[in-house]
Design a protein around this motif. Structure first.
Motif, mmCIF file in Angstrom:
data_model
loop_
_atom_site.group_PDB
_atom_site.id
_atom_site.type_symbol
_atom_site.label_atom_id
_atom_site.label_comp_id
_atom_site.label_asym_id
_atom_site.label_seq_id
_atom_site.Cartn_x
_atom_site.Cartn_y
_atom_site.Cartn_z
ATOM 1 N N SER A 88 46.667 41.275 34.133
ATOM 2 C CA SER A 88 46.228 40.476 32.994
ATOM 3 C C SER A 88 44.794 40.858 32.650
ATOM 4 O O SER A 88 43.891 40.661 33.464
ATOM 5 N N ARG A 89 44.621 41.397 31.441
ATOM 6 C CA ARG A 89 43.264 41.732 30.998
ATOM 7 C C ARG A 89 42.449 40.465 30.776
ATOM 8 O O ARG A 89 41.240 40.445 30.977
ATOM 9 N N ALA A 90 43.139 39.408 30.349
ATOM 10 C CA ALA A 90 42.450 38.146 30.058
ATOM 11 C C ALA A 90 42.141 37.385 31.353
ATOM 12 O O ALA A 90 41.520 36.321 31.317
ATOM 13 N N TRP A 101 47.540 46.771 33.940
ATOM 14 C CA TRP A 101 46.803 45.520 33.929
ATOM 15 C C TRP A 101 47.712 44.314 34.165
ATOM 16 O O TRP A 101 48.562 44.022 33.339
ATOM 17 N N GLY A 116 41.564 41.232 35.024
ATOM 18 C CA GLY A 116 40.277 40.927 34.393
ATOM 19 C C GLY A 116 39.859 42.019 33.422
ATOM 20 O O GLY A 116 40.557 43.016 33.245
ATOM 21 N N THR A 117 38.696 41.846 32.824
ATOM 22 C CA THR A 117 38.309 42.694 31.692
ATOM 23 C C THR A 117 37.964 44.132 32.074
ATOM 24 O O THR A 117 38.219 45.049 31.317
ATOM 25 N N THR A 118 37.370 44.326 33.254
ATOM 26 C CA THR A 118 36.982 45.698 33.619
ATOM 27 C C THR A 118 37.610 46.100 34.950
ATOM 28 O O THR A 118 37.840 45.260 35.813
ATOM 29 N N ALA A 119 37.842 47.411 35.080
ATOM 30 C CA ALA A 119 38.418 47.925 36.327
ATOM 31 C C ALA A 119 37.568 49.084 36.825
ATOM 32 O O ALA A 119 36.990 49.813 36.020
ATOM 33 N N ALA A 135 45.209 46.143 37.952
ATOM 34 C CA ALA A 135 43.914 45.564 37.581
ATOM 35 C C ALA A 135 44.069 44.118 37.127
ATOM 36 O O ALA A 135 45.140 43.703 36.676
#
Ligand code: AMP
Ligand code: MG
Length: 321
Positions: A268-270, A266, A254-257, A252
């Motif tokens: 990178s969540r950011a 993830w 970004g913020t949502t998956a 994933a």
């Protein structure tokens, strides 16, 4: 002597590694991009052993590693432009392809018989100390079997090539996590042969317009190593995933998956490309398990390091050789 260890970055271990390289042995070492499988560039037998250990096609030349520009200049012809680019980006994740100088000691096997050389000055402190200690050019492709995912930790190297190397220097996880950018400066117009750790935008800012090598030039001698299938895990890879398919794991970004995946890691969540690059190969390995049907990857923006991430992912997803 088959001395194998995964010691820390002590001066003693580096001195031992330099000695092994001088004796023609292979040593894996960390760089800021990925772990390299190093050998004495002037030693035909050591260079042949690298191709053999990796199962690498002989037409795919190796990058020569040096500790600095002064050590690189005797090997290749640097014009003013090449010197400026080197001064600006070295040490760092940039490889320059330049005409080979007559009398250059680098094995012709290493450069696949080409009249050019690919040169790089890595920034990683262990690579720097090692290259200064050996005092000779070192060829170092990524320390993995040809076509597979590149190693970003010493454990990855040991798992894949542990019985092929005399020593693995452990420098922890690689900071960049993707291979160097390869820039051909043999012609008037600079050509990008491989996107990598130095973003294309930064090179264009320094050099002006840069040509892009055609996406699949398998048949062109210009850049022999750009195979369509590369960096491939065992599982199939599916790009630009926006929804789940049965049994798939997800990388994933970004913020949502999307929901419904068997497992999610993830990048990178950011939504940071630097973080995603550093995680990419290690996470591909982590998800490469038979319990999953495949690895899906969310869309990654095609800017900055995203260009290199997408290049690796496209090859990971390409039909296998
Ligand atoms: P690797 O060692 O796997 O990071 O790959 C090195 C890359 O640099 C491959 O894509 C090679 O084809 C490319 N390369 C190495 N030497 C040359 C050269 N003399 N001319 C053009 N490309 C090169
Ligand atoms: Mg490689």
């Amino acid at each position: 002597m088959r001395e194998r260890s995964t010691t820390a970055d002590t001066a003693e271990a580096i001195a031992c590694a330099a000695n092994l390289l001088r004796l023609g042995e292979l040593v894996a070492f960390p760089t800021e991009t990925v772990y390299g499988l190093g050998g004495d560039a002037a030693n035909d037998a050591a260079v042949a052993a690298i191709f053999e250990a990796k199962g690498r096609p002989r037409f795919n030349p190796l990058i020569v590693h040096l500790p600095g520009l002064p050590e690189a200049e005797p090997l290749s012809v640097f014009d003013q432009r090449a010197r400026e680019v080197a001064a600006r980006f070295w040490p760092g994740p940039l490889t320059l392809v330049l005409p080979r100088r007559p009398g250059c000691p680098v094995s012709l096997l290493a450069s696949a018989g080409l009249d050019t050389l690919a040169l790089r000055v890595p920034a990683h402190p262990i690579a720097q100390v090692l290259l200064r200690a050996i005092g000779r050019p070192v060829v170092a492709p990524s320390a993995n079997r040809s076509g597979r995912v590149s190693p970003t930790t010493a454990a990855h190297v040991t798992a894949e090539l542990g019985d092929r190397v005399a020593m693995v220097l452990d420098g922890g996880a690689c900071e960049v996590g993707l291979e160097s950018t390869v820039l051909d400066l043999t012609d008037t117009r600079p050509v990008l042969l491989r996107p990598g750790g130095v973003p294309f935008e930064a090179l264009e800012a320094a050099l002006g317009e840069i040509e892009l090598a055609p996406p699949n030039d398998d048949a062109t001698p210009h850049s022999p190593g750009r195979l369509p299938s590369h960096y491939a895990p065992g599982l199939p890879v599916r790009l630009d995933a926006t929804s789940a398919r049965p049994g798939e794991a997800l990388l994933a970004f970004g913020t949502t998956a999307p929901e419904g995946f068997a497992e999610i890691l993830w990048l990178s969540r950011a939504g940071e490309l630097r973080e995603a690059s550093a995680n990419l190969f290690a996470m591909l390995r982590q998800l490469d398990r038979p319990e999953f049907a495949g690895i899906a990857v969310m869309p990654i923006p095609e800017t900055g390091l995203g260009r290199a991430i997408n290049d690796r992912l496209r090859r990971a997803a390409a039909p296998r050789r």
